[in-house]
Structures are given as C-alpha cells and as structure tokens.
Motif scaffolding. Structure first.
Motif, short mmCIF file in Angstrom:
data_model
loop_
_atom_site.label_atom_id
_atom_site.label_comp_id
_atom_site.label_asym_id
_atom_site.label_seq_id
_atom_site.Cartn_x
_atom_site.Cartn_y
_atom_site.Cartn_z
N LYS A 35 -60.12 15.36 35.57
CA LYS A 35 -59.33 16.28 34.74
C LYS A 35 -58.59 17.27 35.62
O LYS A 35 -59.11 17.75 36.62
N VAL A 36 -57.36 17.56 35.25
CA VAL A 36 -56.60 18.57 35.96
C VAL A 36 -57.15 19.93 35.56
O VAL A 36 -57.33 20.21 34.38
N ALA A 37 -57.48 20.74 36.53
CA ALA A 37 -58.07 22.04 36.24
C ALA A 37 -57.64 23.05 37.29
O ALA A 37 -57.21 22.69 38.38
N ARG A 38 -57.76 24.30 36.94
CA ARG A 38 -57.56 25.38 37.90
C ARG A 38 -58.95 25.87 38.28
O ARG A 38 -59.88 25.82 37.47
N ASN A 39 -59.07 26.35 39.50
CA ASN A 39 -60.39 26.71 39.99
C ASN A 39 -60.31 28.10 40.62
O ASN A 39 -59.50 28.34 41.51
N THR A 40 -61.18 29.00 40.16
CA THR A 40 -61.17 30.37 40.69
C THR A 40 -61.68 30.44 42.12
O THR A 40 -61.57 31.48 42.75
N VAL A 41 -62.19 29.34 42.64
CA VAL A 41 -62.56 29.29 44.06
C VAL A 41 -61.30 29.15 44.91
O VAL A 41 -61.23 29.66 46.02
N GLN A 42 -60.28 28.48 44.36
CA GLN A 42 -59.06 28.21 45.10
C GLN A 42 -57.91 29.15 44.74
O GLN A 42 -56.99 29.32 45.53
N GLU A 43 -57.91 29.69 43.54
CA GLU A 43 -56.85 30.57 43.06
C GLU A 43 -57.48 31.81 42.46
O GLU A 43 -58.58 31.75 41.91
N THR A 44 -56.77 32.92 42.52
CA THR A 44 -57.31 34.14 41.91
C THR A 44 -57.15 34.06 40.39
O THR A 44 -56.33 33.30 39.87
N VAL A 45 -57.93 34.86 39.70
CA VAL A 45 -57.82 34.93 38.24
C VAL A 45 -56.41 35.37 37.86
O VAL A 45 -55.82 34.85 36.90
N GLU A 46 -55.84 36.28 38.63
CA GLU A 46 -54.49 36.76 38.35
C GLU A 46 -53.46 35.64 38.47
O GLU A 46 -52.55 35.53 37.65
N GLU A 47 -53.59 34.78 39.49
CA GLU A 47 -52.67 33.66 39.65
C GLU A 47 -52.77 32.69 38.48
O GLU A 47 -51.76 32.21 37.97
N ILE A 48 -53.99 32.41 38.05
CA ILE A 48 -54.20 31.51 36.92
C ILE A 48 -53.64 32.13 35.64
O ILE A 48 -52.96 31.47 34.86
N ALA A 49 -53.90 33.42 35.44
CA ALA A 49 -53.38 34.12 34.25
C ALA A 49 -51.85 34.12 34.24
O ALA A 49 -51.24 33.91 33.19
N ASP A 50 -51.24 34.34 35.39
CA ASP A 50 -49.77 34.31 35.48
C ASP A 50 -49.24 32.93 35.10
O ASP A 50 -48.22 32.81 34.40
N GLU A 51 -49.90 31.89 35.55
CA GLU A 51 -49.46 30.54 35.23
C GLU A 51 -49.58 30.26 33.73
O GLU A 51 -48.68 29.68 33.12
N ILE A 52 -50.68 30.70 33.13
CA ILE A 52 -50.85 30.52 31.68
C ILE A 52 -49.79 31.30 30.92
O ILE A 52 -49.16 30.78 29.99
N ALA A 53 -49.55 32.55 31.31
CA ALA A 53 -48.54 33.38 30.65
C ALA A 53 -47.16 32.73 30.76
O ALA A 53 -46.39 32.71 29.78
N GLU A 54 -46.84 32.20 31.92
CA GLU A 54 -45.55 31.56 32.13
C GLU A 54 -45.39 30.36 31.19
O GLU A 54 -44.33 30.14 30.62
N MET A 55 -46.45 29.57 31.03
CA MET A 55 -46.40 28.41 30.12
C MET A 55 -46.20 28.86 28.68
O MET A 55 -45.43 28.25 27.95
N ILE A 56 -46.89 29.90 28.29
CA ILE A 56 -46.81 30.38 26.90
C ILE A 56 -45.43 30.92 26.59
O ILE A 56 -44.89 30.72 25.50
#
Length: 58
Positions: A35-56
């Motif tokens: 499964k394609v996933a984001r991982n907080t070990v590799q990316e910060t929570v802020e980076e993941i949140a930015d990506e989700i916000a951009e998609m929305i």
C-alpha cells in the motif's frame, strides 16, 4: 492512497504510518506492505499535513 467512488461521491483513504518502520509492517501483515503510505519516520507531520491540504484544496 485509494479512491472509491460510491453514490457519486469519492472516498479517499490516506494511509499514514506513525512511529513504525516498514519492517514492522511487514512482520505484522504482508498484505499492507504494498500500500502507498506516508511515514512519519521519513517525513515530518507538517510535510504530510501540507500534502493532504494541497490535495483537498485542488
């Protein structure tokens, strides 16, 4: 990420692994490892949140 169209709406599943390694996921369930996933070990929570916000906001 997985999209599912149902009743003219789209449901998006956004998978985030938090504080877990890919090897731990493999040890727990082989079916989850492809499964394609984001991982907080590799990316910060802020980076993941930015990506989700951009998609929305698209």
């Amino acid at each position: 990420m997985k999209d599912k169209i149902c009743n003219n709406s789209i449901t998006i599943f956004y998978i985030i692994w938090h504080d877990i390694t890919k090897q731990e996921v493999i040890d727990y369930s082989h079916s989850l490892t492809d499964k394609v996933a984001r991982n907080t070990v590799q990316e910060t929570v802020e980076e993941i949140a930015d990506e989700i916000a951009e998609m929305i906001l698209q």
